[in-house]
Design an enzyme around this catalytic site. Structure first.
Site, PDB file in Angstrom:
ATOM      1  N   LYS A 291       0.855  -1.238  -0.105  1.00 27.76           N
ATOM      2  CA  LYS A 291      -0.035  -0.228  -0.100  1.00 27.76           C
ATOM      3  C   LYS A 291       0.428   1.048  -0.081  1.00 27.76           C
ATOM      4  O   LYS A 291       1.377   1.513   0.977  1.00 27.76           O
ATOM      5  CB  LYS A 291      -0.576  -0.397   1.085  1.00 27.76           C
ATOM      6  CG  LYS A 291      -2.401   0.346   0.928  1.00 27.76           C
ATOM      7  CD  LYS A 291      -3.477  -0.038   2.011  1.00 27.76           C
ATOM      8  CE  LYS A 291      -4.860   0.528   2.238  1.00 27.76           C
ATOM      9  NZ  LYS A 291      -5.486   0.506   3.006  1.00 27.76           N
ATOM     10  N   GLU A 376     -20.213  -5.281   9.274  1.00 27.47           N
ATOM     11  CA  GLU A 376     -21.379  -4.040  10.233  1.00 27.47           C
ATOM     12  C   GLU A 376     -22.303  -5.692  10.853  1.00 27.47           C
ATOM     13  O   GLU A 376     -22.773  -5.511  11.805  1.00 27.47           O
ATOM     14  CB  GLU A 376     -21.881  -3.891   9.097  1.00 27.47           C
ATOM     15  CG  GLU A 376     -20.892  -2.638   8.309  1.00 27.47           C
ATOM     16  CD  GLU A 376     -20.239  -3.122   7.175  1.00 27.47           C
ATOM     17  OE1 GLU A 376     -19.471  -2.342   6.793  1.00 27.47           O
ATOM     18  OE2 GLU A 376     -20.592  -3.870   6.743  1.00 27.47           O
ATOM     19  N   ARG A 404     -26.225  -2.034   5.948  1.00 26.86           N
ATOM     20  CA  ARG A 404     -26.055  -3.229   5.689  1.00 26.86           C
ATOM     21  C   ARG A 404     -26.586  -4.362   6.662  1.00 26.86           C
ATOM     22  O   ARG A 404     -26.059  -5.430   6.861  1.00 26.86           O
ATOM     23  CB  ARG A 404     -24.334  -3.249   5.923  1.00 26.86           C
ATOM     24  CG  ARG A 404     -24.000  -2.251   4.265  1.00 26.86           C
ATOM     25  CD  ARG A 404     -22.855  -2.854   4.272  1.00 26.86           C
ATOM     26  NE  ARG A 404     -22.604  -3.564   2.912  1.00 26.86           N
ATOM     27  CZ  ARG A 404     -21.541  -4.131   1.984  1.00 26.86           C
ATOM     28  NH1 ARG A 404     -20.326  -4.071   3.073  1.00 26.86           N
ATOM     29  NH2 ARG A 404     -21.336  -4.959   1.160  1.00 26.86           N
TER      30      ARG A 404
END
Length: 630
Positions: A291, A376, A404
Site C-alpha cells: 500500500k 457490519e 447493511r
C-alpha cells in the site's frame, strides 16, 4: 511550496494510452516506465483534490498487467469497493476527467457505469465484487459467451461476510472464474518465503498442470487399483500443500490456488496471467502488493494516505488548514473520558477506526476496543451479545454502512430491547457520492421498534446525549454528519428525549424545524430573513424518536411549518412531521426542505448543496417565497 517535480514530469507513455488496447503496443521496460508515470499522475492529482492514494499506488503494476493480458472492453474486470480503481480509470480514456477527481462534474472516486462503458459494475461498499462477478460469469455461461470474468478483491474485503458467501458458491456453478487476491499486508510472503515461491512456480506452470491431468487419467485406467492409486497421490499432494502452501483453504472450496507472487513485478504478473487465463476452472491468484508503493510518505502512513485531503508532495504533510473539532473528534474524546471511568464501556467499529475517531481509544484502551473488520452485521450482533452480559457496547459505523446491518439491529438488538448504543458517523451528504451519502438510514431506523434516535447539533449536545444514553437500558442511535461540531450560539437546556428547544424566536411568520447540524444552517437563514423583515422561529427537535409532538402541534396552531434536514425528505424528519400533522387533520401550511428522492451525485459539499438549492441563501429565498404565498 508544493514540489512540482512530479507534476511537471512528461507523461510520454501515459499520453499514448487513449484506450486499453494501446497498452498492447508497449514492451516490459516501457510498461515499467508507464507505471512510474501513472504514480506521478496519481500523486499529483490526489495531492490537489484528495482521494484514495495509498490503495491505488499499490495496484499500478497489477492494473497494467490486467490490461496487457485481458481486454477490458470485452472481459469483465471488477474491483471490490473500487476505491483502488484510479489506475483503471486512467487507462480507460479518462485522463482529462481524472484531473477533476472528486470535484463537481468531474471524475467519481469510485467505479460507476454512468461514467464509462468499462465500469462493468458500480461499487463503493466492500464485499460485493465476488457475488457480482459470479453473476456475470453465470450469465456468460448461460448465453454461451467466452469473455473472462476477473474479480480483484483486497484481503480486507475478502473477510467480509458477503465475500465468504460468494466463495462458497463459485465452484459449484461455474468452471471459468478468476479471483485476484490483492494482499497488501505482506504477512503471507514473509511467513512462507522461498519454499512457497518454489512450489508455486511449479504448480502455476501450464506444463505441470497438463502433465498432472494426463498422469491422473493414465493412472486411473490401471485395472482394479488405478482409482485407489490416484486418490492416494491426490491425498499426498494435498497433505504436502497443507504444510507449505497458504492456499489450501481456497483449494478446498474448489479453486486452483496460485501464488503468492510479487504484485509489483509486471513481467511476472503478465507471465502468470497469460498462463492461467484459459484454464477452465475457478482460480485464485494471490498477489502481494504494498500500500502506497513508490511514495515513501504513503508507505510509512498507509492508513492516513488511504483516504486523504490535499497535501504537499515533497513532505506528505496536509495542506488543509487546522479545522474545528468534528463530530468524529468529539465522539473519540467523549468515549475516552467515559471508558476511563467505566471499563464496562466497549467501543466497536467495522474497519474504520481512524475515520470514526477511535484511534486513541484503540491505543489507550485496547481491551475496550474491537475492530471487527468489514463485518457490519457481526458488529451489531456481537454488541448484542455483550449487552446481555452487563457490558455497554457502543457501535460506531458510518450511516451508509449501518444499512447493511439493519436486520441485525431489529432482530438481534431492538427486538430484545438490548442496551446497545449506535453512533452513526457521516449522517448526511459526503464528497464521495451516492454510495456513501448517509441520507437514507432514517427511512429504515424509524420503522424499527424500541429504538430511540437522537441527532445533536454540536459537540456539546453529542456529549450530553451520550451521557444520557448510557443511563438508559435500551437501544439508541445517535446520528451526526462529517462536519464541524463547534458549539452553536444558543442557550443550552437540559437534555430530555422527546423535548424540542427553541434556538431563535423572532416572530410568528413560520416555525423552522432543523435537524442536527442543520440548526446552524437554520440560524443563518433566520438572520438572512430577519434583514428582510421576515420573522421566524428556529426549533431544534434534538430527538427524532421520541418526538416532541406537543411542541409541534402548538407551533402548527399559530404558523406555517418548515422542516430542514440533511436527509432524503421522503423518509426522514419531514415525512414524520407530515404524518403527525395528518393525524390531527391539520391544515397548517408545510414545506419540507432536504434532499430529493433522486440520486445525489459526488462532488464538493458546497457544490452539491448549490446544485440542489441547499445553501443558506438559496433556502432563505425558497422560504421567503413560501411565506409570501400564504
Amino acid at each position: 511550496m508544493r514540489n512540482n517535480s512530479l507534476k511537471n514530469k512528461k507523461h510520454f507513455w501515459l499520453n499514448k494510452i487513449n484506450k486499453p488496447k494501446d497498452i498492447l503496443k508497449l514492451e516490459n521496460t516501457q510498461l515499467t516506465e508507464l507505471a512510474e508515470e501513472i504514480r506521478s499522475e496519481l500523486i499529483d492529482t490526489v495531492s490537489q483534490n484528495g482521494g484514495h492514494l495509498a490503495p491505488n499506488l499499490g495496484v499500478v503494476e497489477l492494473t497494467i498487467a490486467l490490461f496487457k493480458i485481458f481486454s477490458p472492453s470485452k472481459d469483465k474486470i471488477i474491483w471490490d469497493t473500487s476505491h483502488q480503481a484510479y489506475v483503471y480509470k486512467l487507462l480507460t480514456g479518462r485522463q482529462d476527467l481524472f484531473k477533476k477527481l472528486r470535484q463537481d462534474d468531474g471524475c467519481c472516486g469510485f467505479l460507476t457505469p454512468e461514467e464509462s462503458e468499462y465500469d462493468h459494475f458500480g461499487t463503493g461498499h466492500a464485499g460485493t465484487c465476488l457475488s457480482a462477478a459470479l453473476g456475470m460469469a453465470v450469465a456468460r455461461d448461460h448465453l454461451g459467451g467466452d469473455e473472462k470474468v476477473i474479480a480483484v478483491v483486497g484481503d480486507g474485503a475478502l473477510a467480509c461476510g458477503i465475500s465468504f458467501e460468494a466463495l462458497n458458491h463459485i465452484a459449484e456453478i461455474t468452471n471459468d472464474f478468476i479471483l485476484i487476491l490483492n494482499d497488501n499486508k505482506m504477512s503471507i510472503g514473509t511467513s512462507v518465503g522461498a519454499i512457497s515461491n518454489y512450489l508455486n512456480k511449479i504448480i502455476s506452470g501450464q506444463h505441470y498442470n497438463a502433465f498432472k491431468k494426463s498422469l491422473s487419467s493414465a493412472i486411473e485406467k490401471i485395472p482394479r487399483i488405478g482409482k485407489k492409486i490416484r486418490q492416494l497421490i491426490s491425498k499426498a499432494e494435498e497433505a504436502m500443500k497443507s504444510l507449505f502452501v497458504p492456499g489450501v483453504f481456497f483449494e478446498e472450496l474448489g479453486f486452483r490456488y496460485i501464488g503468492p507472487i510479487d504484485g509489483h513485478d509486471i513481467r511476472k504478473l503478465c507471465e502468470t496471467l497469460e498462463k492461467i487465463k484459459d484454464w477452465k476452472r475457478p482460480i485464485v491468484l494471490h498477489v502481494i502488493t504494498e500500500k502506497g508503493h513508490g511514495y515513501p510518505p504513503a508507505v510509512s502512513n498507509p492508513e492516513i494516505f488511504h483516504g486523504i485531503g490535499s497535501f504537499d508532495i515533497s513532505t506528505g504533510k496536509s495542506l488543509s488548514e487546522k479545522k474545528d473539532i468534528t463530530f468524529s473528534d468529539g465522539l473519540g474524546n467523549i468515549l475516552l473520558q467515559k471508558i476511563e471511568k467505566n471499563k464496562k464501556i466497549i467501543a466497536i467499529t467495522a474497519g474504520m477506526t481512524s475515520g470514526t475517531g477511535l484511534s486513541e481509544i484503540q491505543k489507550k484502551y485496547p481491551d475496550n476496543f474491537y475492530d471487527v473488520g468489514i463485518a457490519e452485521e457481526h458488529s451489531v450482533i456481537f454488541a448484542g451479545g455483550m449487552a446481555t452480559n452487563k457490558l455497554r457496547p457502543i457501535v460506531v459505523i458510518y450511516a451508509t454502512f449501518i444499512q447493511r446491518a439493519l436486520d441485525c439491529i431489529y432482530h438481534d438488538v431492538c427486538l430484545q430491547d438490548l442496551p446497545v448504543l449506535f453512533c452513526l458517523d457521516r449522517a448526511g451528504i459526503v464528497p464521495d457520492g451516492p454510495t456513501h451519502h448517509g441520507i437514507y438510514d432514517l427511512s429504515f431506523l424509524l420503522g424499527i421498534p424500541n429504538l430511540f434516535i437522537y441527532q445533536p447539533a454540536d459537540a456539546y449536545e453529542l456529549q450530553i446525549m451520550i451521557e444520557h444514553a448510557l443511563t438508559l437500558q435500551k437501544p439508541i442511535a445517535i446520528r451526526y454528519p462529517k462536519s464541524s461540531a463547534t458549539t452553536l450560539d444558543y442557550k443550552k437546556s437540559k437534555f430530555i428525549p422527546g423535548k424540542a428547544i427553541s434556538v431563535r424566536d423572532s416572530g410568528t411568520h413560520l416555525s423552522l424545524w432543523a435537524l442536527g447540524r442543520e440548526v446552524e444552517t437554520a440560524i443563518e437563514i433566520h438572520d438572512i430573513l430577519l434583514k428582510k423583515n421576515i420573522h421566524i422561529k428556529v426549533v431544534n427537535p434534538m430527538t427524532i424518536r421520541p418526538f416532541d409532538i406537543e411542541f409541534l402541534y402548538k407551533d402548527a396552531e399559530k404558523m406555517p411549518i418548515v422542516t430542514l434536514e440533511d436527509h432524503c425528505i421522503t423518509c426522514g424528519m419531514g415525512n414524520r412531521i407530515n404524518m403527525h400533522l395528518n393525524e390531527i387533520s391539520s391544515n397548517t401550511p408545510l414545506l419540507n426542505l432536504g434532499w430529493p428522492d433522486s440520486i445525489i451525485p459526488f462532488g464538493t459539499i458546497t457544490g452539491i448543496r448549490r446544485k440542489f438549492g441547499m445553501l443558506p441563501e438559496q433556502l432563505a429565498d425558497r422560504i421567503e417565497k413560501f411565506v409570501k404565498s400564504q
